[in-house]
Design an enzyme around this catalytic site. Sequence first.
Site, PDB file in Angstrom:
ATOM      1  N   TRP A 168     -28.053  17.771  10.182  1.00 38.03           N
ATOM      2  CA  TRP A 168     -28.016  16.383   9.703  1.00 38.03           C
ATOM      3  C   TRP A 168     -26.735  16.261   8.887  1.00 38.03           C
ATOM      4  O   TRP A 168     -26.575  17.001   7.904  1.00 38.03           O
ATOM      5  CB  TRP A 168     -29.216  16.074   8.798  1.00 38.03           C
ATOM      6  CG  TRP A 168     -30.548  15.990   9.488  1.00 38.03           C
ATOM      7  CD1 TRP A 168     -30.790  16.111  10.820  1.00 38.03           C
ATOM      8  CD2 TRP A 168     -31.823  15.754   8.865  1.00 38.03           C
ATOM      9  NE1 TRP A 168     -32.145  15.960  11.064  1.00 38.03           N
ATOM     10  CE2 TRP A 168     -32.802  15.735   9.880  1.00 38.03           C
ATOM     11  CE3 TRP A 168     -32.230  15.552   7.544  1.00 38.03           C
ATOM     12  CZ2 TRP A 168     -34.152  15.535   9.621  1.00 38.03           C
ATOM     13  CZ3 TRP A 168     -33.580  15.350   7.286  1.00 38.03           C
ATOM     14  CH2 TRP A 168     -34.522  15.336   8.311  1.00 38.03           C
ATOM     15  N   ARG A 172     -18.518   8.946   9.189  1.00 39.61           N
ATOM     16  CA  ARG A 172     -18.464   7.502   9.428  1.00 39.61           C
ATOM     17  C   ARG A 172     -18.454   7.162  10.916  1.00 39.61           C
ATOM     18  O   ARG A 172     -17.990   7.962  11.745  1.00 39.61           O
ATOM     19  CB  ARG A 172     -17.217   6.927   8.756  1.00 39.61           C
ATOM     20  CG  ARG A 172     -15.938   7.301   9.475  1.00 39.61           C
ATOM     21  CD  ARG A 172     -14.750   7.021   8.603  1.00 39.61           C
ATOM     22  NE  ARG A 172     -13.514   7.028   9.373  1.00 39.61           N
ATOM     23  CZ  ARG A 172     -12.299   7.109   8.822  1.00 39.61           C
ATOM     24  NH1 ARG A 172     -12.159   7.215   7.509  1.00 39.61           N
ATOM     25  NH2 ARG A 172     -11.227   7.078   9.577  1.00 39.61           N
ATOM     26  N   GLN A 189     -16.495  20.610  10.400  1.00 38.76           N
ATOM     27  CA  GLN A 189     -17.780  20.068   9.967  1.00 38.76           C
ATOM     28  C   GLN A 189     -18.822  20.413  11.033  1.00 38.76           C
ATOM     29  O   GLN A 189     -18.495  20.605  12.209  1.00 38.76           O
ATOM     30  CB  GLN A 189     -17.682  18.549   9.769  1.00 38.76           C
ATOM     31  CG  GLN A 189     -16.626  18.118   8.736  1.00 38.76           C
ATOM     32  CD  GLN A 189     -17.079  18.331   7.295  1.00 38.76           C
ATOM     33  OE1 GLN A 189     -17.389  19.452   6.920  1.00 38.76           O
ATOM     34  NE2 GLN A 189     -17.102  17.280   6.499  1.00 38.76           N
ATOM     35  N   HIS A 190     -20.086  20.445  10.633  1.00 37.01           N
ATOM     36  CA  HIS A 190     -21.119  20.936  11.550  1.00 37.01           C
ATOM     37  C   HIS A 190     -21.334  20.010  12.741  1.00 37.01           C
ATOM     38  O   HIS A 190     -21.671  20.467  13.837  1.00 37.01           O
ATOM     39  CB  HIS A 190     -22.403  21.214  10.762  1.00 37.01           C
ATOM     40  CG  HIS A 190     -22.176  22.264   9.701  1.00 37.01           C
ATOM     41  ND1 HIS A 190     -23.002  22.455   8.632  1.00 37.01           N
ATOM     42  CD2 HIS A 190     -21.171  23.185   9.584  1.00 37.01           C
ATOM     43  CE1 HIS A 190     -22.520  23.453   7.884  1.00 37.01           C
ATOM     44  NE2 HIS A 190     -21.410  23.890   8.438  1.00 37.01           N
ATOM     45  N   ALA A 220     -28.686  15.349   1.322  1.00 40.93           N
ATOM     46  CA  ALA A 220     -28.538  16.688   1.908  1.00 40.93           C
ATOM     47  C   ALA A 220     -27.580  16.651   3.097  1.00 40.93           C
ATOM     48  O   ALA A 220     -26.868  17.623   3.363  1.00 40.93           O
ATOM     49  CB  ALA A 220     -29.900  17.232   2.341  1.00 40.93           C
ATOM     50  N   ALA A 221     -27.550  15.525   3.800  1.00 39.96           N
ATOM     51  CA  ALA A 221     -26.642  15.391   4.940  1.00 39.96           C
ATOM     52  C   ALA A 221     -25.187  15.239   4.472  1.00 39.96           C
ATOM     53  O   ALA A 221     -24.260  15.378   5.266  1.00 39.96           O
ATOM     54  CB  ALA A 221     -27.044  14.194   5.800  1.00 39.96           C
ATOM     55  N   MET A 223     -24.079  17.221   2.043  1.00 41.91           N
ATOM     56  CA  MET A 223     -23.921  18.456   1.255  1.00 41.91           C
ATOM     57  C   MET A 223     -23.376  19.573   2.132  1.00 41.91           C
ATOM     58  O   MET A 223     -23.911  19.815   3.223  1.00 41.91           O
ATOM     59  CB  MET A 223     -25.289  18.871   0.712  1.00 41.91           C
ATOM     60  CG  MET A 223     -25.270  20.131  -0.123  1.00 41.91           C
ATOM     61  SD  MET A 223     -26.903  20.369  -0.874  1.00 41.91           S
ATOM     62  CE  MET A 223     -26.521  21.648  -2.067  1.00 41.91           C
ATOM     63  N   GLU A 280     -10.574   4.967   2.437  1.00 39.97           N
ATOM     64  CA  GLU A 280     -11.230   6.273   2.389  1.00 39.97           C
ATOM     65  C   GLU A 280     -11.587   6.734   0.986  1.00 39.97           C
ATOM     66  O   GLU A 280     -11.207   6.115  -0.011  1.00 39.97           O
ATOM     67  CB  GLU A 280     -10.338   7.309   3.084  1.00 39.97           C
ATOM     68  CG  GLU A 280     -10.389   7.106   4.596  1.00 39.97           C
ATOM     69  CD  GLU A 280      -9.408   7.960   5.379  1.00 39.97           C
ATOM     70  OE1 GLU A 280      -8.526   8.582   4.756  1.00 39.97           O
ATOM     71  OE2 GLU A 280      -9.543   7.999   6.614  1.00 39.97           O
ATOM     72  N   HIS A 388     -17.290  26.796   2.868  1.00 39.19           N
ATOM     73  CA  HIS A 388     -17.438  25.473   3.506  1.00 39.19           C
ATOM     74  C   HIS A 388     -17.250  24.366   2.462  1.00 39.19           C
ATOM     75  O   HIS A 388     -16.604  23.346   2.716  1.00 39.19           O
ATOM     76  CB  HIS A 388     -18.830  25.406   4.156  1.00 39.19           C
ATOM     77  CG  HIS A 388     -19.097  24.177   4.969  1.00 39.19           C
ATOM     78  ND1 HIS A 388     -18.192  23.625   5.859  1.00 39.19           N
ATOM     79  CD2 HIS A 388     -20.207  23.367   5.020  1.00 39.19           C
ATOM     80  CE1 HIS A 388     -18.732  22.541   6.435  1.00 39.19           C
ATOM     81  NE2 HIS A 388     -19.949  22.367   5.935  1.00 39.19           N
TER      82      HIS A 388
HETATM   83  C1  LIG Z   1     -20.846   8.352   1.799  1.00 38.43           C
HETATM   84  C2  LIG Z   1     -20.280   9.569   2.483  1.00 38.43           C
HETATM   85  C3  LIG Z   1     -19.406   9.418   3.552  1.00 38.43           C
HETATM   86  C4  LIG Z   1     -18.871  10.525   4.202  1.00 38.43           C
HETATM   87  N1  LIG Z   1     -18.037  10.339   5.275  1.00 38.43           N
HETATM   88  C5  LIG Z   1     -17.565  11.417   5.961  1.00 38.43           C
HETATM   89  C6  LIG Z   1     -16.762  11.257   7.133  1.00 38.43           C
HETATM   90  O1  LIG Z   1     -16.506  10.139   7.581  1.00 38.43           O
HETATM   91  N2  LIG Z   1     -16.313  12.374   7.774  1.00 38.43           N
HETATM   92  C7  LIG Z   1     -16.622  13.638   7.315  1.00 38.43           C
HETATM   93  O2  LIG Z   1     -16.202  14.639   7.914  1.00 38.43           O
HETATM   94  N3  LIG Z   1     -17.370  13.822   6.200  1.00 38.43           N
HETATM   95  C8  LIG Z   1     -17.857  12.732   5.528  1.00 38.43           C
HETATM   96  N4  LIG Z   1     -18.633  12.924   4.414  1.00 38.43           N
HETATM   97  C9  LIG Z   1     -18.828  14.290   3.903  1.00 38.43           C
HETATM   98  C10 LIG Z   1     -19.777  15.104   4.728  1.00 38.43           C
HETATM   99  O3  LIG Z   1     -20.979  14.410   4.911  1.00 38.43           O
HETATM  100  C11 LIG Z   1     -20.046  16.446   4.041  1.00 38.43           C
HETATM  101  O4  LIG Z   1     -18.851  17.180   3.977  1.00 38.43           O
HETATM  102  C12 LIG Z   1     -21.135  17.259   4.686  1.00 38.43           C
HETATM  103  O5  LIG Z   1     -21.171  18.540   4.101  1.00 38.43           O
HETATM  104  C13 LIG Z   1     -20.946  17.400   6.184  1.00 38.43           C
HETATM  105  O6  LIG Z   1     -22.090  18.030   6.708  1.00 38.43           O
HETATM  106  P1  LIG Z   1     -22.013  19.532   7.255  1.00 38.43           P
HETATM  107  O7  LIG Z   1     -21.724  20.376   6.041  1.00 38.43           O
HETATM  108  O8  LIG Z   1     -23.396  19.747   7.782  1.00 38.43           O
HETATM  109  O9  LIG Z   1     -20.934  19.566   8.262  1.00 38.43           O
HETATM  110  C14 LIG Z   1     -19.202  11.822   3.747  1.00 38.43           C
HETATM  111  C15 LIG Z   1     -20.088  11.983   2.688  1.00 38.43           C
HETATM  112  C16 LIG Z   1     -20.638  10.874   2.057  1.00 38.43           C
HETATM  113  C17 LIG Z   1     -21.616  11.082   0.929  1.00 38.43           C
HETATM  114 MN   LIG Z   2     -24.691  21.374   7.796  1.00 37.87          MN
END
Ligand SMILES: Cc1cc2nc3c(=O)[nH]c(=O)nc-3n(C[C@H](O)[C@H](O)[C@H](O)COP(=O)(O)O)c2cc1C
Ligand SMILES: [Mn+2]
Length: 503
Positions: A168, A172, A189-190, A220-221, A223, A280, A388
């Site tokens: 999860w 964007r 990213q995952h 959590a999504a 994080m 951004e 990460h």
């Molecule tokens: C409001 C919000 C918007 C975000 N937008 C993006 C985005 O557009 N692209 C991205 O790579 N991470 C974005 N993030 C950060 C990721 O959600 C974050 O790095 C997360 O750890 C990614 O999940 P993963 O660790 O499972 O890959 C955003 C976080 C928040 C809270």
């Molecule tokens: Mn993850």
Amino acid sequence: MTQRGSALNFRDFVDELLAVGDAVDVRRPVDPLLEAAAVTRRVYETRSPAPLFGNLTGAEPGHRLLGAPAGLSSDPAGTYGRLAAHFGLPRATTPRELLDRLITAMHADPVAPRVVDSGPCKEHVLRGDEVDLERFPVPLLHQQDGGRYFGTYGFHVVRTPDGRWTSWSISRSMLHGRNTLVGPAMPQQHLGMIHRSWQERGEPTPWAMVLGAPPAALAAAGMPLPAEVNEDGYVGALTGSPVEVVRTETNGLYVPANAEIVLEGYISPDETAPEGPMGEYHGYTFAESKPQPVFHVEAVTHRSDPILPICVAGRPPEENHTIWGTMISASALDQLRSDGLPVDLAWCSYEAATCWIVVSVDIRRLAGAGMDERQLADAVADSLFGSHAGWLVPKVLLVADDIDITDIDQVVWALATRYHPGTGEYAYPDAPGIPMVPYLTAAEARAGRGGKSVVSCLLPEHFAGRTRGVTTDFRHAYPRALQQKVLDTWADYGFATTGGPAR
Ligand SMILES: Cc1cc2nc3c(=O)[nH]c(=O)nc-3n(C[C@H](O)[C@H](O)[C@H](O)COP(=O)(O)O)c2cc1C
Ligand SMILES: [Mn+2]
């Protein structure tokens, strides 16, 4: 029945904010093109209650938007109230208490989600030709943006081909057509990793997107938990209850049963389209679009009168700082502690737009470790920049543990009075990092390396576990008994008593 409470039910979260006056029910007609976002931007910048827009011009009646879902509050007793409500915690929860909770859950056994037969997200089911994303009030967030953004506060659901790992994650997504979205899936990213594993098989990636998700799941999504960790099990551990999930209509994935809106379909293995620009997290818009993967929506399910939450990214504080920054802080602190470093706390100052993380060093343990400044900086860089979480943040500020790093005034004071020009900064030009950082050179952004540093605000005596000067403030420059007398007499002196707690 569906599970209740602000952490696990978005509708309850909104109702709770309305009940305590931290959301405003906006009844006037508001245009989803720029106007809703402009109001939301001003809400962040004035720390006003979250706007719930219920009358959106051109949208289907009943469809709503919630702006600034985790904006800060101007009430000093509940600055982080909306953030705390994401976890079902009291409005007065402090950052340190929240980080403790988040880290404890990282070390607890995961609590797997519970599959239920149906839920509120299935109140309306639209398939095939019935799918029309334009029926929703998809907002234009900034006048410089390259399109309207459906997904700024929702998460993607994807699963590895062998089914062992479900991710999860927030990333964007921009409206591309009646039943398509376009958005980044960065390889680090995952979402990008799992998408690639389907691409390598030449198959589309089964995908869903959840909007108006249980707030704890949304956090959590956002994080940076390690790869192969299922966010759904982490949310169960964090909230103490399994998340109730239902099967999608079309592709065998599972989504939170009480979500406001669920999009389901697949990510094309090869099709891309221009996406962006978008204002951004670092506070700027750069005038370029990039080719990104296309997401095909084959079914939409939603609650009645669905609420689409939005983050209007830009100068802090917005959710990239309050949610992302907080969740990065927890992951980074856990990393530093696990590597045995003498740290007290880690905090991505919201004001620094997730471009720095401040680490307070336990100077007694530092003295015991016998490290000098370069050794400490290298050890912190090794620990964080290889992780990460640390990939996301380019700068680390080290301060002694007399500083409350969640108070930006104290961080600025330490930076100004303790950082030594010429010797207090350690650069790591080979460290990998997110290429979105605004000051990177074109070569660094292309290579995905460099522009990373550790800035030491530690003084030489801190390495011996001592402080030389005495801090000249209310707490340190007067006897305890006199401090107490002043606090007790405050109103009698003629001051208002609502000035917030003395630090
Ligand atoms: C409001 C919000 C918007 C975000 N937008 C993006 C985005 O557009 N692209 C991205 O790579 N991470 C974005 N993030 C950060 C990721 O959600 C974050 O790095 C997360 O750890 C990614 O999940 P993963 O660790 O499972 O890959 C955003 C976080 C928040 C809270
Ligand atoms: Mn993850």
